[in-house]
Motif scaffolding. Structure first.
Motif, PDB file in Angstrom:
ATOM      1  N   GLY A 178       0.822  -1.208   0.000  1.00 33.34           N
ATOM      2  CA  GLY A 178       0.000   0.000   0.000  1.00 33.34           C
ATOM      3  C   GLY A 178       0.851   1.251   0.000  1.00 33.34           C
ATOM      4  N   ARG A 179       0.196   2.384  -0.002  1.00 33.49           N
ATOM      5  CA  ARG A 179       0.893   3.659   0.067  1.00 33.49           C
ATOM      6  C   ARG A 179       1.378   3.902   1.489  1.00 33.49           C
ATOM      7  NH1 ARG A 179      -3.678   7.354  -1.223  1.00 33.49           N
ATOM      8  NH2 ARG A 179      -2.159   9.037  -0.925  1.00 33.49           N
ATOM      9  N   ARG A 183      -2.883   6.617   7.335  1.00 31.44           N
ATOM     10  CA  ARG A 183      -4.082   5.785   7.494  1.00 31.44           C
ATOM     11  C   ARG A 183      -3.866   4.330   7.079  1.00 31.44           C
ATOM     12  NH1 ARG A 183      -7.263   4.844   2.944  1.00 31.44           N
ATOM     13  NH2 ARG A 183      -6.766   6.085   1.094  1.00 31.44           N
ATOM     14  N   LYS A 184      -2.791   4.049   6.337  1.00 31.01           N
ATOM     15  CA  LYS A 184      -2.503   2.658   5.980  1.00 31.01           C
ATOM     16  C   LYS A 184      -1.856   1.903   7.139  1.00 31.01           C
ATOM     17  CE  LYS A 184      -3.993   2.863   1.708  1.00 31.01           C
ATOM     18  NZ  LYS A 184      -5.122   2.053   1.202  1.00 31.01           N
ATOM     19  N   HIS A 258      -3.305  -6.674   5.947  1.00 31.59           N
ATOM     20  CA  HIS A 258      -3.789  -5.338   5.577  1.00 31.59           C
ATOM     21  C   HIS A 258      -4.151  -4.602   6.862  1.00 31.59           C
ATOM     22  CE1 HIS A 258      -5.186  -2.239   2.965  1.00 31.59           C
ATOM     23  NE2 HIS A 258      -6.433  -2.303   3.382  1.00 31.59           N
ATOM     24  N   ALA A 260      -4.787  -1.365   7.733  1.00 26.32           N
ATOM     25  CA  ALA A 260      -5.256   0.019   7.602  1.00 26.32           C
ATOM     26  C   ALA A 260      -6.115   0.492   8.778  1.00 26.32           C
ATOM     27  CB  ALA A 260      -6.043   0.179   6.307  1.00 26.32           C
ATOM     28  N   ASP A 263      -9.894   2.300   5.402  1.00 26.28           N
ATOM     29  CA  ASP A 263      -9.801   2.024   3.973  1.00 26.28           C
ATOM     30  C   ASP A 263     -11.208   1.720   3.483  1.00 26.28           C
ATOM     31  OD1 ASP A 263      -8.678   1.678   1.507  1.00 26.28           O
ATOM     32  OD2 ASP A 263      -7.187   0.212   2.154  1.00 26.28           O
ATOM     33  N   GLY A 266     -10.063  -1.825  -0.028  1.00 29.54           N
ATOM     34  CA  GLY A 266      -8.784  -2.508   0.129  1.00 29.54           C
ATOM     35  C   GLY A 266      -8.560  -3.535  -0.963  1.00 29.54           C
ATOM     36  N   ALA A 285     -11.114  -1.894   7.248  1.00 26.19           N
ATOM     37  CA  ALA A 285     -11.113  -2.000   5.785  1.00 26.19           C
ATOM     38  C   ALA A 285     -12.521  -2.372   5.342  1.00 26.19           C
ATOM     39  CB  ALA A 285     -10.113  -3.047   5.318  1.00 26.19           C
TER      40      ALA A 285
END
Length: 346
Positions: A178-179, A183-184, A258, A260, A263, A266, A285
Motif C-alpha cells: 500500500g501507500r 491511514r494505511k 492489511h 489500515a 480504507d 482494500g 477495511a
C-alpha cells in the motif's frame, strides 16, 4: 462503451496503462497533465465540451464529492442522460456531520442507480436515500484470473524471481502492500511485527520475515522505526512493483496483512485472496465484512490492537491453523467478487 479519463498523469499513484478491452474506447482530456494542475473552470469546460460531443445516454460517475463528479452529474441533469453512481463509501470511514449528510442525501438522490462495493457500502447508500432495488454491488474488483494464474507460476518456479527486492531470502514471509501514509498504518504493523518476533523467540518457533510493497511520504519514518526496533534483518521495503511482478510477491508469500486504520475497501486484499493467500485484515477495511470470516479465509483484527495482531501473526506462522485450507477458501470467496460481478452489477 467509452471511458472518460480526466488526466493521463498522476503524481500520487504510479498507474500503468495495460491496454483496453475490445469494445472500449478511452478518451483522455488532459493526457500529459498531472491531477491538480488544471483549474476547476478548465476542467468544467473540458468535461462539458466532451460530453456534448459524445452525447451519452448514461454516464457512470465515480463518487459524489469531487468537482468532476458534480460537473458530470450536472451535465446529466441538464441533458437528460441517466446518471449512475459508483461508490465504496461507508458510514464510518470518515467523520460525519449533520449538514454534510443532508447535502450528501440531496446529491445521492439525483442519481438513477448505484454500483457499490459491498454490504456496508449498500447500507450507507440506503441511509442516504438511494432505493434498495437501485443498488447493485461488485464495484471493487481485480482480475482474479491474472493474479491466480501468475502467482501459481511463481510458486512453481521461485528461483526465477530471486532478483526482485526481498525475494532472495528463502525464509517465509508476511506480505503487506500500500501507500506509505498514516491511514494505511504501516507503523502499527511494524510495532506488531516487533511483538510477534519477540513471541517467536520465546516460543522457539521460526520467525517469518515481513515484506512491505509500496512507497510514500512515510518511507523515511518507517525506515527509522525499523532501525529503532532493530528489525533490519527481518523487514524489507521492496518498493513499488509493476503489475507483472506483483503476483510473484503474492505467490511466494505465506500470508497477507492489511493493517489500515481506514480504507473504504482494500483492493490489495482482493489480489492476495485471488493469489490463494490466507489474509489478516483490519476491521476498518471496507472489504472485511464481505470477504473475511474468522478462521475461514483468515482473520479480521482491530488495527489499533498491535498485541492482537501479533497474536494472529504467531497463530499463522506456528502451524496452529491450516494455511493451505484458508488460502483455498480465500480463493473461492474472491471468485464471487471479480470483474464478472462488476460487469453484471453495472
Amino acid at each position: 462503451m467509452i471511458a472518460l479519463e480526466l488526466f493521463g498523469a498522476e503524481d500520487e499513484y504510479l498507474w500503468e496503462r495495460v491496454g483496453q478491452g475490445s469494445g472500449t474506447e478511452i478518451h483522455t482530456l488532459f493526457p500529459s497533465t498531472p491531477v491538480g494542475r488544471v483549474s476547476k473552470m478548465e476542467l468544467f469546460r473540458a468535461i462539458w465540451k466532451h460530453l456534448d460531443r459524445l452525447r451519452p445516454q448514461a454516464v457512470v460517475i465515480n463518487g459524489y464529492s469531487s468537482w468532476d463528479s458534480w460537473v458530470l452529474l450536472a451535465w446529466c441533469k441538464m441533458k437528460g442522460a441517466f446518471p449512475i453512481l459508483m461508490s465504496d463509501s461507508r458510514w464510518d470511514d470518515a467523520p460525519r456531520t449533520a449538514l454534510g449528510e443532508w447535502v450528501k442525501r440531496i446529491l445521492v438522490q439525483q442519481y438513477g442507480a448505484a454500483l457499490c462495493a459491498g454490504a456496508p457500502q449498500r447500507k450507507y447508500l440506503e441511509s442516504l436515500g438511494m432505493p434498495p432495488d437501485r443498488i447493485f454491488d461488485g464495484y471493487d474488483a481485480v482480475d482474479n484470473q491474472f493474479f491466480g494464474d501468475e502467482s501459481d507460476k511463481a510458486r512453481q518456479s521461485p528461483e526465477r524471481y530471486q532478483t526482485l527486492p526481498g525475494l532472495a531470502d528463502p525464509r517465509s514471509y508476511f506480505l503487506a502492500s500500500g501507500r506509505f501514509i498514516p491511514r494505511k498504518n504501516f507503523s502499527g504493523l511494524l510495532e506488531a511485527y516487533a511483538l510477534y518476533r519477540e513471541r517467536c523467540r520465546k516460543g522457539e518457533h521460526d520467525t517469518w520475515r515481513l515484506v512491505l510493497l509500496g512507497d510514500g511520504p512515510q518511507r523515511a519514518s518507517l525506515l527509522n522505526t525499523i532501525q529503532a526496533l532493530d528489525l533490519q534483518e527481518d523487514v524489507v521495503l521492496a518498493g513499488v512493483q509493476n503489475i507483472q511482478n506483483l503476483p510473484a510477491y503474492y505467490g511466494l508469500a505465506s500470508a497477507f496483512i492489511h493493517p489500515a486504520l481506514q480504507d473504504q475497501w482494500g483492493l490489495v486484499v482482493n489480489e492476495a485472496m485471488a493469489s490463494g493467500l490466507p489474509v489478516l485484515v483490519s476491521k476498518q477495511a471496507g472489504c472485511a465484512v464481505d470477504l473475511v470470516a474468522d478462521g475461514v479465509e483468515g482473520f479480521a483484527f482491530s488495527p489499533e490492537d498491535t498485541a492482537g495482531l501479533a497474536h494472529l501473526m504467531s497463530l499463522m506462522s506456528s502451524g496452529q491453523v491450516d494455511r493451505d485450507q484458508m488460502g483455498s477458501a480465500a480463493r473461492r470467496k474472491i471468485s464471487y467478487w471479480g470483474v464478472e460481478r462488476f460487469s453484471q452489477g453495472l
